[in-house]
Design an enzyme around this catalytic site. Structure first.
Site, PDB file in Angstrom:
ATOM      1  N   ASP A 190      32.023  50.844  50.801  1.00 44.60           N
ATOM      2  CA  ASP A 190      32.513  50.972  49.423  1.00 44.60           C
ATOM      3  C   ASP A 190      32.548  49.555  48.871  1.00 44.60           C
ATOM      4  OD1 ASP A 190      33.951  51.193  47.082  1.00 44.60           O
ATOM      5  OD2 ASP A 190      35.783  51.979  48.011  1.00 44.60           O
ATOM      6  N   LYS A 236      31.161  43.138  40.510  1.00 43.69           N
ATOM      7  CA  LYS A 236      30.538  44.462  40.353  1.00 43.69           C
ATOM      8  C   LYS A 236      30.277  44.781  38.880  1.00 43.69           C
ATOM      9  CE  LYS A 236      31.351  49.236  41.833  1.00 43.69           C
ATOM     10  NZ  LYS A 236      32.201  50.055  42.712  1.00 43.69           N
ATOM     11  N   GLU A 249      30.341  57.444  44.086  1.00 40.46           N
ATOM     12  CA  GLU A 249      31.706  57.356  44.639  1.00 40.46           C
ATOM     13  C   GLU A 249      32.426  58.715  44.651  1.00 40.46           C
ATOM     14  OE1 GLU A 249      33.193  54.107  42.327  1.00 40.46           O
ATOM     15  OE2 GLU A 249      31.922  52.681  43.389  1.00 40.46           O
ATOM     16  N   ASP A 272      39.788  58.251  39.731  1.00 40.68           N
ATOM     17  CA  ASP A 272      39.700  57.023  40.524  1.00 40.68           C
ATOM     18  C   ASP A 272      40.268  55.853  39.719  1.00 40.68           C
ATOM     19  OD1 ASP A 272      38.931  54.726  41.858  1.00 40.68           O
ATOM     20  OD2 ASP A 272      36.890  55.388  42.253  1.00 40.68           O
TER      21      ASP A 272
END
Ligand code: AMP
Length: 585
Positions: free
Chosen positions: A9, A70, A147, A169
């Protein structure tokens, strides 16, 4: 040696690596922790720092530290780190390389293949950049998966038929909600929405603002331009936020925070969860808007949802869980560690690709909800035995949760604390595990704060403590085998259940006279309600004749209640309970 594939992840704030061994998924520690901060930096001497050490220096040396890379993946850009600049792929590769090394050390063999997760909304360019980062780190990226798909794998959502799930999330710096349809071997992301600049860090920032305001007002200092002090406040705020997920109050203490005119300035401030929740409510409201948008995008109504899965560390915030449950009407699943669940899912996917057997994730959870009772609204009316759950079913154990309660009356010097197991909003319909009385409370006006803590360990031992906040006076009870005992109880016959119901209603008497001074009629009404509910439940499965009998018996109870005829009520209750007993056995 078999060709191991690891699951990664690669997160905005934190990254994790996991692997399946012996059929079980396991998160691999990096530098002794399960979470590697996604931060890269250069030390004073030019040495490369990855993870916690880089994170530690961020506040002091932002010019040679890079975080949240990211967000830049897929962009044709470079970020400055010390004397040089780097592409987002290169910075990500440094994080991936660290995870690869940790896996190799842990497994004692070279690792060259990985499954890496990306947000559902990532474009092709962003996915390609992630593959390139893997290649730069010496990893062949055998698959990129979404994800939310990884989360569903970790939660082992079983889907013999097709199932609609919502994955919420909320990480440190990003928020995503995805609506996913699972059917046999296909996972389809129906809609995805979010804000990649919203997360737990914003909660921290609100608390920092609060601490700064206190320092200005109480101490006459503004720490805003002291980098070291602000770094300490940010860290203290995050620790306070995490504590407030389990406790109703937290005290923030930072001694010698800074100096003012040669004198040290200390910070010592208590924060109540209620106040903190007011600070973060607008952020949570924004996420709920996004949930609606995603549901609309997927063309689904709330009733079409089968499960809600929580991912990301900030979903441990109780307000997040309760607001989601309010709007979706489903208790969100939180039993897989929300920080680790995406990496775990990636590892499961990796094992499937490698052709290994996977038997899922092993988590120790409580199968029951435990709580206490208090005066609160039940069906819109104040009721003395409203069930207040402290530890919800499916919470990983061990766990400790606290809640604050207020005394009801001026000069109230005693309270009864009752411990229940069950799901019913009316505590009296749940099973009472024990109770205790705390006496000698301060003679103060109503609103004296009592903090009740439930601690459940892996052996099912439940420890309940109530403490008067202002004096520390406390009393506790230990309930052995709280979980196992009720597994056995569930197998007991209907007689046990029925006598429980009636028994509980009887114990109401003593407490009510002490706490609320209510009438005996109220007591019978509680028993009547419980019996009527049981009868209504039985009607569905009963044959026509039994159903008619039940209807008649319930009618008789209702008539006696309306007429306030206590003799008739006693008789009608007796008849109804006999009938229920007969039907249940
Ligand atoms: P993630 O990016 O998924 O690792 O999530 C990190 C975020 O979760 C950070 O903002 C953490 O401070 C936050 N977090 C971790 N544990 C808790 C907790 N118990 N309660 C609230 N937030 C938490």
């Amino acid at each position: 040696m078999s060709d191991i594939i690891i699951g990664i992840d690669l997160g905005t704030t934190n990254s994790e690596v996991a692997v399946v061994q012996g059929g079980r998924a396991r998160v691999i520690p990096v530098d002794g922790a399960k979470i590697l901060p996604s931060v890269v930096g250069l030390a004073d001497d030019g040495a490369l720092l990855v993870g916690q050490t880089a994170r530690n220096q961020y506040a002091l040396y932002p010019e040679r530290t890079v975080r949240s890379i990211k967000r830049r993946m897929g962009e044709d850009t470079k970020v400055q780190m010390g004397p040089q600049s780097y592409t987002p792929q290169e910075v990500s590769a440094l994080i991936l390389r660290r995870l690869k090394q940790a896996a190799e050390t842990d497994l004692g063999q070279p690792v060259t293949k990985a499954v890496i997760t990306v947000p559902a909304y990532f474009s092709d360019a962003q996915r390609q950049a992630t593959r390139d980062a893997g290649a730069l780190a010496g990893l062949e990226v055998v698959r990129i998966i979404n994800e939310p798909t990884a989360a569903a794998l970790a939660y082992e959502v079983d889907h013999p038929e097709s199932k609609n799930i919502l994955v919420y999330d909320l990480g440190g710096g990003t928020f995503d909600v995805s609506v996913v349809r699972l059917s046999r071997d296909v996972t389809e992301v129906l809609a995805s929405h979010g804000n990649n600049h919203l997360g737990g860090d914003d909660f921290d920032a609100k608390l920092v603002e609060h601490l700064v305001a206190w320092l200005k007002e109480e101490k006459g200092v503004d720490p805003s331009h002291h980098r070291a002090a602000m770094a300490r406040l940010t860290r203290a705020a995050e620790a306070a936020k995490i504590a407030l997920s389990d406790a109703p109050f937290v005290r923030v203490e930072e001694e010698y925070l800074l100096e003012q005119a040669g004198n040290p300035v200390h910070l010592s401030l208590e924060i109540a969860r209620d106040d903190y929740e007011d600070m973060i409510a607008p952020f949570i409201a924004e996420t709920l808007e996004a949930v609606h948008t995603a549901m609309q995008g997927a063309g689904l109504a709330v009733a079409d949802l089968h499960e809600v899965l929580l991912v990301g560390g900030a979903t441990r915030t109780p307000l997040v869980q309760s607001r989601l449950e309010d709007i979706l009407g489903i208790q969100p699943r939180a039993e897989v560690d929300p920080d680790l669940c995406v990496a775990t899912g990636a590892a499961i996917q990796a094992a499937v690709i490698a052709g290994e057997q996977v038997s899922g994730v092993l988590v120790d959870v409580t199968p029951y909800t435990f709580g206490t009772s208090a005066w609160s609204d039940l069906n819109g009316e104040p009721y003395p035995y409203t069930f207040i759950p402290l530890i919800r079913k499916n919470t990983p154990i061990p766990v400790t949760k606290s809640e604050a309660f207020d005394t009801m009356y001026d000069g109230q010097t005693a309270i009864d604390v009752r411990v229940f197991q069950g799901e019913d909003p009316d505590a009296l319909n749940n099973t009472e595990l024990g109770s205790f009385r705390i006496e000698g409370l301060s003679d103060v006006p109503a609103g004296n704060v009592i903090i009740t803590t439930f601690a459940l360990d892996v052996n099912g031992i439940l420890h309940v403590t109530s403490r008067e906040k202002r004096t520390g006076l406390e009393k506790h009870i230990t309930i052995d085998n709280a979980t196992a005992r009720f597994a056995r109880d569930e197998l007991e016959a209907a007689r046990g259940r029925l006598s429980d119901l009636i028994g509980e209603a009887e114990t109401v008497e003593t407490v009510e006279t002490v706490e609320a001074g209510e009438t005996a009629g109220r007591r019978e009404a509680v028993a009547a309600r419980a019996l009527i509910e049981t009868a209504e439940r039985l009607m569905g499965a009963a044959n026509a004749e039994d159903r008619d009998d039940l209807v008649d018996a319930v009618e008789a109870v209702r008539d006696a209640l309306t007429a306030e005829d206590s003799a008739a009520l006693g008789q009608a209750l007796g008849q109804l309970s006999d009938l229920i007993y007969y039907l249940e056995t």
